[in-house]
Scaffold this motif. Sequence first.
Motif, PDB file in Angstrom:
ATOM      1  N   GLY A  63      -8.352  55.771  57.741  1.00 40.24           N
ATOM      2  CA  GLY A  63      -7.413  55.379  58.772  1.00 40.24           C
ATOM      3  C   GLY A  63      -8.187  54.934  60.004  1.00 40.24           C
ATOM      4  O   GLY A  63      -9.394  55.169  60.120  1.00 40.24           O
ATOM      5  N   VAL A  64      -7.508  54.281  60.932  1.00 44.31           N
ATOM      6  CA  VAL A  64      -8.174  53.743  62.116  1.00 44.31           C
ATOM      7  C   VAL A  64      -7.341  54.018  63.356  1.00 44.31           C
ATOM      8  O   VAL A  64      -6.117  53.822  63.356  1.00 44.31           O
ATOM      9  CB  VAL A  64      -8.405  52.223  61.987  1.00 44.31           C
ATOM     10  N   VAL A  65      -8.020  54.476  64.418  1.00 44.18           N
ATOM     11  CA  VAL A  65      -7.441  54.525  65.749  1.00 44.18           C
ATOM     12  C   VAL A  65      -8.031  53.359  66.531  1.00 44.18           C
ATOM     13  O   VAL A  65      -9.257  53.258  66.660  1.00 44.18           O
ATOM     14  CB  VAL A  65      -7.783  55.833  66.490  1.00 44.18           C
ATOM     15  N   LEU A  66      -7.190  52.474  67.026  1.00 38.93           N
ATOM     16  CA  LEU A  66      -7.633  51.424  67.934  1.00 38.93           C
ATOM     17  C   LEU A  66      -7.171  51.798  69.332  1.00 38.93           C
ATOM     18  O   LEU A  66      -5.963  51.849  69.601  1.00 38.93           O
ATOM     19  CB  LEU A  66      -7.049  50.068  67.536  1.00 38.93           C
ATOM     20  N   ASP A  67      -8.114  52.081  70.210  1.00 35.89           N
ATOM     21  CA  ASP A  67      -7.825  52.464  71.595  1.00 35.89           C
ATOM     22  C   ASP A  67      -8.219  51.289  72.480  1.00 35.89           C
ATOM     23  O   ASP A  67      -9.401  51.014  72.683  1.00 35.89           O
ATOM     24  CB  ASP A  67      -8.625  53.719  71.954  1.00 35.89           C
ATOM     25  N   PHE A  68      -7.229  50.587  72.997  1.00 36.40           N
ATOM     26  CA  PHE A  68      -7.490  49.388  73.776  1.00 36.40           C
ATOM     27  C   PHE A  68      -7.789  49.686  75.237  1.00 36.40           C
ATOM     28  O   PHE A  68      -8.127  48.783  76.004  1.00 36.40           O
ATOM     29  CB  PHE A  68      -6.297  48.424  73.695  1.00 36.40           C
ATOM     30  N   GLY A  69      -7.643  50.943  75.645  1.00 34.63           N
ATOM     31  CA  GLY A  69      -7.855  51.312  77.039  1.00 34.63           C
ATOM     32  C   GLY A  69      -9.324  51.432  77.379  1.00 34.63           C
ATOM     33  O   GLY A  69     -10.205  51.462  76.516  1.00 34.63           O
ATOM     34  N   THR A  70      -9.617  51.537  78.676  1.00 32.92           N
ATOM     35  CA  THR A  70     -11.005  51.634  79.143  1.00 32.92           C
ATOM     36  C   THR A  70     -11.471  53.074  79.286  1.00 32.92           C
ATOM     37  O   THR A  70     -12.673  53.347  79.303  1.00 32.92           O
ATOM     38  CB  THR A  70     -11.157  50.926  80.499  1.00 32.92           C
ATOM     39  N   GLU A  71     -10.534  54.024  79.349  1.00 35.78           N
ATOM     40  CA  GLU A  71     -10.912  55.427  79.585  1.00 35.78           C
ATOM     41  C   GLU A  71     -11.169  56.200  78.300  1.00 35.78           C
ATOM     42  O   GLU A  71     -11.697  57.318  78.350  1.00 35.78           O
ATOM     43  CB  GLU A  71      -9.817  56.130  80.398  1.00 35.78           C
ATOM     44  N   TYR A 115     -12.397  56.105  64.790  1.00 29.64           N
ATOM     45  CA  TYR A 115     -11.956  55.847  66.164  1.00 29.64           C
ATOM     46  C   TYR A 115     -12.760  54.688  66.730  1.00 29.64           C
ATOM     47  O   TYR A 115     -13.991  54.696  66.696  1.00 29.64           O
ATOM     48  CB  TYR A 115     -12.155  57.089  67.035  1.00 29.64           C
ATOM     49  N   VAL A 116     -12.055  53.654  67.206  1.00 32.49           N
ATOM     50  CA  VAL A 116     -12.715  52.480  67.769  1.00 32.49           C
ATOM     51  C   VAL A 116     -12.052  52.152  69.094  1.00 32.49           C
ATOM     52  O   VAL A 116     -10.821  52.016  69.176  1.00 32.49           O
ATOM     53  CB  VAL A 116     -12.617  51.263  66.825  1.00 32.49           C
ATOM     54  N   ALA A 117     -12.857  52.026  70.160  1.00 28.63           N
ATOM     55  CA  ALA A 117     -12.351  51.708  71.487  1.00 28.63           C
ATOM     56  C   ALA A 117     -12.837  50.333  71.913  1.00 28.63           C
ATOM     57  O   ALA A 117     -13.952  49.924  71.572  1.00 28.63           O
ATOM     58  CB  ALA A 117     -12.802  52.761  72.499  1.00 28.63           C
ATOM     59  N   GLY A 118     -12.008  49.639  72.631  1.00 26.01           N
ATOM     60  CA  GLY A 118     -12.394  48.331  73.151  1.00 26.01           C
ATOM     61  C   GLY A 118     -11.177  47.466  73.391  1.00 26.01           C
ATOM     62  O   GLY A 118     -10.145  47.623  72.726  1.00 26.01           O
ATOM     63  N   ALA A 119     -11.290  46.566  74.346  1.00 23.04           N
ATOM     64  CA  ALA A 119     -10.185  45.661  74.643  1.00 23.04           C
ATOM     65  C   ALA A 119      -9.976  44.683  73.490  1.00 23.04           C
ATOM     66  O   ALA A 119     -10.923  44.280  72.814  1.00 23.04           O
ATOM     67  CB  ALA A 119     -10.477  44.898  75.932  1.00 23.04           C
TER      68      ALA A 119
END
Length: 505
Positions: A433-441, A457-461
């Motif tokens: 599964g994947v979490v896409l966190d588009f936020g900066t924090e 878990y992947v973060a980035g705009a």
Amino acid sequence: MHDVVIVGAGPVGLFLACELGLAGCSVLVLEREPGPQSPLKAAPLGVRGLFGASTAAFHRRGLLRQLLSASGVSDEPGTDSGAPAPSPLRGAGHFAGMVLDPARVDVDALPYWLPSAAPRSLRTHLEAVETVLAERAAELGVDVRYGAAVTDVTQNEEGVVAHADGHPYPARWLVGCDGGRSAVRKLAGFAFEGTEPEFTGYLAQVTIADPEKLGVGFNPTPQGMYLRIMPGYLALMDFDGGAFDRSRQPALDHLQSVLRRVAGTDATLSEVQLATSFTDRAMQATTYRQGRVLLAGDAAHIHSPLGGQGLNLGLGDAMNLGWKLAATVHGHAPDGLLDTYTRERHPVGAAVLDWSRAQVAVMRPGPYAQAVQGVVRDLIGTRDGTTYVFERMSGSWIRYDLGDEHPLVGRDAPDFQLEDGTRLSDLMADGHGVVLDFGTEQSLRPAAKGRESRLRYVAGAARDDLGLGAVLVRPDGVVVWADGRTPDRPAFEAALARWFGPLEH
């Protein structure tokens, strides 16, 4: 003892085997046929259409390029570049023989659509699909045994045994993917309910002595319909109440008689190289699980091939079931996860059966059905009508009821692209599964810890985040949680626990 025995080495069984193998399960596939080759699987009789979620599934597992190559498609936009481009529709399908104009499909009106290398529709054939999946299954250590016809199924609380050719094959779970005449379904005692046929259909590879006497494409007639889409290919639908004895091969004289009656011409068949028959019998298992035995694909539901939805429906079953069964095998599935398979897929199957029945009703001989056909033809001639029918055919309408009011939850995930060019599809090849966190924090990162073996878990705009702050996507590509610019962390944690089980120790 294997973790899972799958009965049936068609596209559905092989896709499911790949999903389970990818998750580290030991898998045995039993197939009654002596080998994988069959002229009915190759073009022209084996031609099938893949739509939406099906092509996306091959893309997410890194199999799209192989499938395109095996299907003879080499010019899909974006497949040779790092930034996939929107793929134009190669064909939009038909409703009861009324062909949709791809130019009339309002792609922007489809729910949560983003550009992707996965085409919205793909013309392929069963041989191509099975070849690609069989090669991947072998890479994943799946054991496929041909010439093994299942003759008995026994189960208890600890496991299940499939008996084939005098040998017992014990497993923790058994899945019947063995087609419309499923031995597993019958032996395990599943109820199978629905409607009886109104027509007999024929697919044939033929030589026509006077092809100029027959139209090209779909040809509805007062007696049924015939179809010619390529040289040597002939499909017939004869409203005889399904009277033809399908245990025998359709002979030349029989096909000749049906063709002349349905087409209303004296066209002559000079040779039949290959022929098979089908009906519009529409049946569905009342549940897809009995204890440790499950059903998928045509073993769970059968209907006419009108609209080309059978393969897509079966692949959808395999996608939905694979990760849930793997989580159950490995002991980290949350309570009731496997029960969501029937709860989610049964309504989809029922809707597809009704969609096929609606097409039969419009094609039925007689002035009343023909009057309705005229109304439907006018509706399909509009942009909204074409888009609606394509949405139903492509599966874009499917939204599982997951108890969340957000309009994206329960739908197949758009192929989000991050600023660095990474796409959601690139992140799902391992079956996590994947979490896409588009936020900066990166406020959701702490909550995602502790499930790294099954969640990424992947973060980035994102280049286009559709107004979202974050999304949680299941291994089958379905969004199970989404929120706005400031995500609700307690709600996110609840979704993690519901779909990905307890923390790892």
